[in-house]
Design a protein around this motif. Structure first.
Motif, PDB file in Angstrom:
ATOM      1  N   GLU A 363      37.291 -48.615-104.319  1.00 34.81           N
ATOM      2  CA  GLU A 363      38.430 -49.777-103.662  1.00 34.81           C
ATOM      3  C   GLU A 363      39.331 -49.323-102.927  1.00 34.81           C
ATOM      4  O   GLU A 363      39.875 -49.750-101.858  1.00 34.81           O
ATOM      5  N   HIS A 364      39.913 -47.990-103.382  1.00 34.06           N
ATOM      6  CA  HIS A 364      40.772 -47.317-102.495  1.00 34.06           C
ATOM      7  C   HIS A 364      40.230 -46.759-101.132  1.00 34.06           C
ATOM      8  O   HIS A 364      40.889 -47.106-100.112  1.00 34.06           O
ATOM      9  N   LYS A 366      37.803 -48.355 -99.655  1.00 36.86           N
ATOM     10  CA  LYS A 366      37.795 -49.690 -98.752  1.00 36.86           C
ATOM     11  C   LYS A 366      39.048 -50.177 -98.051  1.00 36.86           C
ATOM     12  O   LYS A 366      39.275 -50.277 -97.025  1.00 36.86           O
ATOM     13  N   ASN A 367      40.162 -49.861 -98.997  1.00 35.64           N
ATOM     14  CA  ASN A 367      41.444 -50.226 -98.422  1.00 35.64           C
ATOM     15  C   ASN A 367      41.927 -49.263 -97.225  1.00 35.64           C
ATOM     16  O   ASN A 367      42.697 -49.819 -96.600  1.00 35.64           O
TER      17      ASN A 367
END
Length: 421
Positions: A363-364, A366-367
């Motif tokens: 998720e990190h 992706k951000n």
């Protein structure tokens, strides 16, 4: 002034200039101190891009499309039955100033066919730039196309008024040049390049001791190669480009797909122009060599003479070198992070900064902006360990192409797990 005739000349000579793509204006820092017209500091009727990505406009024309040479690939070759025209020096100066005052342009890109001889043509190009600088006090961007065979004295003078100089090498190999432009000598291209490089180095050294030293071609020099007019491989093209970057300190090498504008038995029988995708792959390779730490031999060699059309060169390299992967995103060094498909230089720096404070997960990433549709096959992070399955190069390539086939598929279909075999 005969405005109708000027308009006709502009139509002819602007159209003839469109095949020259080496007109980027990034890198110049000529400033206007409040007493002149225009300013090329931090900036660059063609569109070009500055170093920070802003789009700017240049008046892009030929001084003349008359030419003493008969290069097979050139629309202005002397044997072509086309409408000819030539600007007077003052006409180009007036056009530049008038277009600038109307906010149409921010600079000038001036090239020319060769009429009479190289020195005569180069002298007239310099006269345009000199008049703009000294008589009109013009501080906007000026790019002059250097004429192959021009004298060292003229090249030295040209750099005092132009922001960037360029000599188009045109054909990547000496044999190709002999075939398609037998009137031209390869050394005539090299001579002005050497002079410009040496003058830039000398100017740089002089500025260390004397700050008032006049600027010399502050945006450096560039060149252009025609792609597809002869049988050179992508390896031939990129090895030549690498040579120019190292030997002549080029700011940019441009790649121009061959456009069949002339009929000649020496030219390839193309039914259409060289695919834009080949140009794009060459530019991507060029970017990897200049900014990502790749060596040209890693991307193109005896076993891999041409770039893959369906995937980008970094992904192609990674698939051929799976022994280097997976990479632990939380531990890998900067150079290796930059080699991961789907991870750009900005993302590399964000990863390095972010992992100082915590372990990164999917998720990190992706951000941060990592393209996980490609990167996920080449990395591990703290979300889950990499599971070694039979993910061969061919299977990874097919999965990536399938996921990237269309925006609709990407947005509306379920994503494949990275652990699918």
């Amino acid at each position: 002034m005969n405005f109708e005739r000027i308009k006709e000349k502009l139509s002819i000579l602007a159209d003839a200039a469109k095949y020259d793509v080496s007109c980027s204006s990034s890198g110049s820092n000529r400033e206007n101190k409040g007493k002149g017209l225009g300013d090329s500091s931090g900036m660059g009727i063609c569109h070009s891009y500055t170093e920070d990505g802003r789009c700017i406009s240049l008046l892009k024309i030929l001084l003349t499309n008359h030419c003493i040479f008969d290069c097979a690939y050139c629309v202005t070759r002397k044997s072509n039955d086309i409408k000819r025209a030539a600007f007077k020096v003052q006409e180009v100066v007036d056009l530049t100033i008038n277009f600038y005052r109307r906010n149409y342009i921010e600079g000038l890109f001036l090239s020319s066919g060769i009429f009479k001889d190289p020195d005569y043509t180069m002298e007239r190009l310099i006269q345009v730039a000199k008049k703009l600088r000294l008589e009109e006090n013009f501080n906007g961007y000026i790019h002059l196309k250097s004429i192959p065979g021009a004298s060292d004295e003229l090249m030295q003078e040209a750099g005092l008024y132009a922001d960037r100089l360029s000599v188009n090498i045109e054909i990547p190999t000496v044999s190709g040049l002999k075939l398609l432009a037998p009137d031209k000598n390869h050394e005539d291209f090299m001579k002005p390049m050497r002079k410009v490089k040496n003058e830039i180095i000398r100017n740089r050294e002089e500025k260390k001791f004397l700050k008032s030293t006049p600027k010399y071609a502050p945006a450096g020099q560039s060149t252009q190669m025609i792609v597809g007019a002869t049988g050179e491989t992508d390896r031939d093209i990129m090895y030549t480009a690498t040579y120019f970057y190292k030997k002549y300190e080029m700011k940019r090498v441009y790649y121009s797909g061959y456009v069949p504008v002339s009929s000649d038995p020496r030219l390839p029988a193309l039914t259409s122009a060289v695919p834009m995708l080949r140009e794009n792959r060459l530019y991507q390779t060029d970017w990897l060599l200049r900014f990502y730490g790749f060596d040209v031999r890693e991307l193109l060699n005896e076993d891999h003479k041409n770039l893959d059309v369906d995937i980008d060169p970094k992904l192609s390299w990674a698939l051929r070198n799976l022994q280097h992967f997976p990479v632990d995103i939380n531990k890998a060094e900067k150079q290796m992070l930059a080699r991961i498909p789907g991870v750009g230089l900005k993302s590399v720096q964000k990863i390095i900064n972010a992992r100082k404070y915590r372990s990164l997960n999917w998720e990190h990433l992706k951000n941060i902006g990592v393209a996980l549709n490609r990167a996920r096959y080449f990395i591990t992070c703290n979300s889950r360990e990499w599971e070694k399955r039979d993910l061969t190069s061919e299977k990874i390539k097919n999965l990536i192409l399938r996921n990237s086939s269309s925006k609709f598929a990407k947005n509306h279909s379920p994503q494949l797990s990275i652990f699918e075999s």
